[in-house]
Design a protein around this motif. Structure first.
Motif, mmCIF file in Angstrom:
data_model
loop_
_atom_site.group_PDB
_atom_site.id
_atom_site.type_symbol
_atom_site.label_atom_id
_atom_site.label_comp_id
_atom_site.label_asym_id
_atom_site.label_seq_id
_atom_site.Cartn_x
_atom_site.Cartn_y
_atom_site.Cartn_z
ATOM 1 N N THR A 1 0.845 -1.186 0.000
ATOM 2 C CA THR A 1 0.000 0.000 0.000
ATOM 3 C C THR A 1 0.879 1.234 0.000
ATOM 4 O O THR A 1 2.080 1.151 0.257
ATOM 5 C CB THR A 1 -0.967 0.006 1.211
ATOM 6 O OG1 THR A 1 -1.919 1.059 1.034
ATOM 7 C CG2 THR A 1 -0.230 0.207 2.522
ATOM 8 N N TRP B 1 0.844 5.930 -0.751
ATOM 9 C CA TRP B 1 0.197 7.194 -1.113
ATOM 10 C C TRP B 1 0.804 7.661 -2.421
ATOM 11 O O TRP B 1 2.042 7.691 -2.579
ATOM 12 C CB TRP B 1 0.406 8.246 -0.030
ATOM 13 C CG TRP B 1 0.037 9.629 -0.453
ATOM 14 C CD1 TRP B 1 0.886 10.659 -0.749
ATOM 15 C CD2 TRP B 1 -1.285 10.148 -0.636
ATOM 16 N NE1 TRP B 1 0.169 11.780 -1.122
ATOM 17 C CE2 TRP B 1 -1.165 11.484 -1.055
ATOM 18 C CE3 TRP B 1 -2.551 9.597 -0.509
ATOM 19 C CZ2 TRP B 1 -2.269 12.289 -1.335
ATOM 20 C CZ3 TRP B 1 -3.661 10.405 -0.784
ATOM 21 C CH2 TRP B 1 -3.510 11.736 -1.176
ATOM 22 N N PHE C 1 -4.678 7.094 -1.978
ATOM 23 C CA PHE C 1 -3.997 5.941 -1.409
ATOM 24 C C PHE C 1 -4.180 4.812 -2.412
ATOM 25 O O PHE C 1 -5.106 4.839 -3.232
ATOM 26 C CB PHE C 1 -4.609 5.554 -0.059
ATOM 27 C CG PHE C 1 -4.348 6.582 1.000
ATOM 28 C CD1 PHE C 1 -3.109 6.678 1.598
ATOM 29 C CD2 PHE C 1 -5.349 7.468 1.372
ATOM 30 C CE1 PHE C 1 -2.866 7.637 2.570
ATOM 31 C CE2 PHE C 1 -5.114 8.419 2.346
ATOM 32 C CZ PHE C 1 -3.864 8.507 2.941
ATOM 33 N N THR D 1 -9.194 8.723 1.589
ATOM 34 C CA THR D 1 -8.980 8.774 3.041
ATOM 35 C C THR D 1 -8.392 7.460 3.551
ATOM 36 O O THR D 1 -8.580 6.395 2.949
ATOM 37 C CB THR D 1 -10.295 9.038 3.808
ATOM 38 O OG1 THR D 1 -11.145 7.893 3.675
ATOM 39 C CG2 THR D 1 -11.006 10.292 3.308
ATOM 40 N N LEU D 2 -7.715 7.561 4.675
ATOM 41 C CA LEU D 2 -7.193 6.360 5.328
ATOM 42 C C LEU D 2 -8.311 5.419 5.754
ATOM 43 O O LEU D 2 -8.155 4.203 5.704
ATOM 44 C CB LEU D 2 -6.357 6.744 6.549
ATOM 45 C CG LEU D 2 -4.921 7.150 6.269
ATOM 46 C CD1 LEU D 2 -4.279 7.735 7.514
ATOM 47 C CD2 LEU D 2 -4.133 5.960 5.757
ATOM 48 N N GLU D 3 -9.426 5.985 6.178
ATOM 49 C CA GLU D 3 -10.559 5.172 6.600
ATOM 50 C C GLU D 3 -11.069 4.318 5.441
ATOM 51 O O GLU D 3 -11.385 3.143 5.618
ATOM 52 C CB GLU D 3 -11.684 6.047 7.155
ATOM 53 C CG GLU D 3 -11.343 6.739 8.451
ATOM 54 C CD GLU D 3 -10.450 7.979 8.276
ATOM 55 O OE1 GLU D 3 -10.297 8.495 7.130
ATOM 56 O OE2 GLU D 3 -9.875 8.430 9.274
ATOM 57 N N ALA E 1 -8.496 1.534 4.807
ATOM 58 C CA ALA E 1 -8.589 0.490 5.823
ATOM 59 C C ALA E 1 -9.820 -0.392 5.592
ATOM 60 O O ALA E 1 -9.741 -1.619 5.708
ATOM 61 C CB ALA E 1 -8.621 1.100 7.218
ATOM 62 N N LEU F 1 -4.785 -2.983 8.415
ATOM 63 C CA LEU F 1 -3.835 -1.889 8.216
ATOM 64 C C LEU F 1 -3.206 -1.569 9.567
ATOM 65 O O LEU F 1 -3.868 -0.992 10.435
ATOM 66 C CB LEU F 1 -4.536 -0.657 7.641
ATOM 67 C CG LEU F 1 -3.669 0.560 7.355
ATOM 68 C CD1 LEU F 1 -2.592 0.239 6.318
ATOM 69 C CD2 LEU F 1 -4.541 1.724 6.886
ATOM 70 N N ALA G 1 -0.483 3.069 9.002
ATOM 71 C CA ALA G 1 -1.518 4.100 8.826
ATOM 72 C C ALA G 1 -0.973 5.468 9.206
ATOM 73 O O ALA G 1 -1.199 6.456 8.499
ATOM 74 C CB ALA G 1 -2.759 3.760 9.656
ATOM 75 N N LEU H 1 1.404 6.604 6.477
ATOM 76 C CA LEU H 1 0.642 6.984 5.285
ATOM 77 C C LEU H 1 0.027 8.374 5.439
ATOM 78 O O LEU H 1 0.009 9.165 4.500
ATOM 79 C CB LEU H 1 -0.454 5.957 4.994
ATOM 80 C CG LEU H 1 0.005 4.635 4.390
ATOM 81 C CD1 LEU H 1 -1.123 3.607 4.457
ATOM 82 C CD2 LEU H 1 0.494 4.828 2.974
ATOM 83 N N GLY H 2 -0.491 8.668 6.634
ATOM 84 C CA GLY H 2 -1.023 10.000 6.904
ATOM 85 C C GLY H 2 0.046 11.060 6.748
ATOM 86 O O GLY H 2 -0.195 12.139 6.177
#
Length: 87
Positions: free
Chosen positions: A21, A23, A30, A54-56, A59, A69, A74, A77-78
């Motif tokens: 995974t 960005w 992502f 978004t990360l959400e 995931a 994740l 995470a 990645l943010g």
């Protein structure tokens, strides 16, 4: 520059499975991909602009494949998203 992290595969995955995974600032998304061996694609997401913003969402998408994740990935990645351009 696109970031890339290797994710732990779910139990029972083939020994040659690889899930990654990252960005992609160019597409502001992502991405996630999983392969078995050199040729079989299990899944590939985040190949179009803003596909996974978004990360959400990332995931949740990974969860549908039984992949967790990890919090440390995470978090990174943010950071990658914030340093590589915002949505």
């Amino acid at each position: 520059m696109t970031s890339r992290y290797v994710l732990p595969d779910p139990p029972g995955s083939p020994a040659d499975a690889l899930t990654t995974t990252g960005w992609d600032p160019r597409f502001a998304t992502f991405w996630a991909q999983s392969y078995v061996g050199d040729e079989q694609t299990v899944f590939r997401y985040g190949v179009t602009p803003r596909e996974i913003p978004t990360l959400e969402e990332l995931a949740e998408l990974l969860r549908t494949h039984g992949i967790h994740l990890p919090p440390e990935i995470a978090h990174q990645l943010g950071r990658d998203m914030r340093s590589g351009g915002s949505l």
